[in-house]
Design a protein around this motif. Structure first.
Motif, short mmCIF file in Angstrom:
data_model
loop_
_atom_site.label_atom_id
_atom_site.label_comp_id
_atom_site.label_asym_id
_atom_site.label_seq_id
_atom_site.Cartn_x
_atom_site.Cartn_y
_atom_site.Cartn_z
N GLY A 108 0.72 -1.40 -0.01
CA GLY A 108 0.05 0.06 -0.07
C GLY A 108 0.85 1.28 -0.03
N LYS A 109 0.41 2.37 -0.72
CA LYS A 109 1.05 3.41 -0.73
C LYS A 109 1.27 4.32 0.50
N GLU A 110 0.20 4.32 1.34
CA GLU A 110 0.31 4.74 2.76
C GLU A 110 1.16 4.17 3.35
N ALA A 111 1.39 2.71 3.69
CA ALA A 111 2.37 2.17 4.35
C ALA A 111 3.85 2.25 3.69
N VAL A 112 3.97 2.62 2.47
CA VAL A 112 5.24 2.63 1.77
C VAL A 112 5.84 4.03 2.09
N LEU A 113 4.93 4.82 2.20
CA LEU A 113 5.45 6.31 2.45
C LEU A 113 5.83 6.55 3.89
N ARG A 114 5.10 5.83 4.50
CA ARG A 114 5.30 5.86 6.22
C ARG A 114 6.76 5.38 6.44
N ASP A 115 6.75 4.39 5.72
CA ASP A 115 8.11 3.40 6.07
C ASP A 115 9.24 4.51 5.42
N MET A 116 9.03 5.31 4.40
CA MET A 116 10.07 6.00 3.70
C MET A 116 10.25 7.05 4.83
N SER A 117 9.35 7.67 5.47
CA SER A 117 9.66 8.84 6.34
C SER A 117 10.13 8.32 7.57
#
Length: 328
Positions: free
Chosen positions: A232-241
Motif C-alpha cells: 500500500g502507498k500509505e504504508a510505503v510512504l510512512r516507511d520511507m519517512s
C-alpha cells in the motif's frame, strides 16, 4: 611452591612489579575469547529443524532448478550468537534497527553485525592496551592507576567507536537527503505535470538523482519497488519517512497520503509543497548569512583590535618611555 615463586619472581624481573597481574589479565582475555563461542552457542530449536527439513523436501519435490533458487545461500555466521549480539527487548531492538536504517544499513542482520563490531573492537582495544602497558612497564615502573587507564581506555574507545560512526553516518545522510530533496520535488512535479503517474515519477526521479544524491535516490528506488510489489502507498510512504528521519520527508509523505485519502490532485499538492520548500531553502540561506557577522565578531576583534592598538598607542608608549628615561 618453589616453582610458583620462581615464575613469579621471573615475571616481576621481566615485566615489573605488576607482571603477575598483567599475565593473569591477558590469560583471562584469552580464556574469554576461547570459551565465549562455546558458552554463547545457541542450541538449535527443534521447530527450526522441522521447518528446514520441510523446505528441503518441498524444494527437492519441485525440481533441481527450483531447489537452487529457493535454497538459502547460507545462514549468517553470527546466527548462533544471536541471543548475545541482539537485544532481547523488542522496543530496544526496534530502536537499534531504526537507527541503522537511518544510517543506510538495511541488512536484516545489521543489528547483529553492529553489536559484534562493538564487542570485537572492545576486545581488540583491551589487547592493544595490554601490549602497550607491557611495553611501558619494561621501560619504567607503572603505578596501578596508570596501568588500569592504559588497559581500559583503548577498550572503551574501541567499544564506543562503532556507535560514534553510526551517529555520524546518520547525521551526514540526513544532511545529504535534505540538500537533494527540494530538487527532487521540482523534478517530480515536472514528471507529474507531463502526464506520468506517481510511481513512474518516483522511479524517474530516482534515476536522475543517482549521481548527485545517491542516498535520496536509493530511498525513492525502495519506494518504487515496494509499490510494484503491491504494498500500500500509505504504508510505503510512512516507511520511507521512518527510514529517512528527516522532517521534510515526513511532511512530504503526509501530504501525499492526505492527497490520496481526500482525492485531491497530486500535482497541485506537489506544486504547493515544492513552492514551500523553495521558500524554506531561501530562508535557510538567509539564516546562514545572518549568522556570519555574529560568528566573525570574535575573530575580527582578536585579529583587528590588537594590531590597531599597537599602531595607535605604540608610538606614544615609546615616546613616554624615552622621555622618562631622559628625565632620570
Amino acid at each position: 611452591m618453589n616453582i610458583i615463586d620462581t615464575l613469579n619472581a621471573r615475571m616481576i624481573d621481566v615485566l615489573g612489579p605488576f607482571g603477575g597481574l598483567m599475565v593473569l589479565g591477558l590469560f583471562g582475555v584469552l580464556l574469554i575469547l576461547i570459551t565465549l563461542p562455546v558458552v554463547l552457542k545457541r542450541p538449535t530449536d527443534p521447530l527450526d529443524r522441522i521447518k528446514a527439513a520441510t523446505r528441503a523436501d518441498a524444494a527437492r519435490a519441485a525440481g533441481p532448478k527450483t531447489e537452487r533458487l529457493r535454497t538459502s545461500s547460507g545462514k549468517s555466521k553470527l546466527e548462533r550468537y544471536a541471543t548475545f549480539l541482539e537485544p532481547q527487548d523488542a522496543k530496544e531492538y526496534g530502536a537499534a534497527r531504526l537507527k541503522l536504517l537511518q544510517a543506510g544499513y538495511k541488512s536484516k542482520n545489521a543489528v547483529r553485525y553492529f553489536h559484534f563490531a562493538q564487542f570485537a573492537m572492545g576486545i581488540l582495544g583491551l589487547v592493544l592496551g595490554g601490549i602497550y602497558a607491557l611495553l611501558e612497564m619494561q621501560m619504567a615502573p607503572v603505578t596501578q592507576k596508570n596501568m588500569a587507564i592504559m588497559l581500559l581506555t583503548p577498550g572503551c574507545v574501541g567499544y564506543l567507536l562503532p556507535k560514534y560512526w553510526i551517529t555520524r553516518r546518520v547525521a551526514s545522510r540526513k544532511e545529504a537527503i535534505e540538500h537533494g530533496f527540494p530538487d527532487s520535488l521540482d523534478m517530480m512535479l515536472v514528471c507529474v505535470e507531463a502526464g506520468q503517474s506517481l510511481d513512474q515519477s518516483i522511479l524517474r526521479v530516482a534515476r536522475e538523482l543517482k549521481s548527485g544524491f545517491p542516498d535520496l535516490a536509493q530511498e525513492f528506488e525502495i519506494v518504487s519497488q515496494e509499490m510494484k510489489a503491491g504494498k500500500g502507498k500509505e504504508a510505503v510512504l510512512r516507511d520511507m519517512s521512518e527510514r529517512c528521519g528527516v522532517q521534510d520527508i515526513t511532511s512530504f509523505c503526509t501530504v501525499l497520503i492526505q492527497s490520496q485519502q481526500f482525492g485531491t490532485s497530486i500535482g497541485d499538492a506537489l506544486r504547493v509543497y515544492a513552492s514551500e520548500m523553495r521558500d524554506k531553502r531561501v530562508m535557510k540561506a538567509e539564516e546562514a548569512a545572518n549568522k556570519l557577522p555574529t560568528k566573525m565578531t570574535l575573530a575580527t576583534m582578536m585579529l583587528t583590535v590588537p594590531p590597531l592598538l599597537m599602531i595607535l598607542i605604540g608610538p606614544s608608549i615609546v615616546g613616554i618611555t624615552r622621555m622618562m628615561g631622559t628625565g632620570e
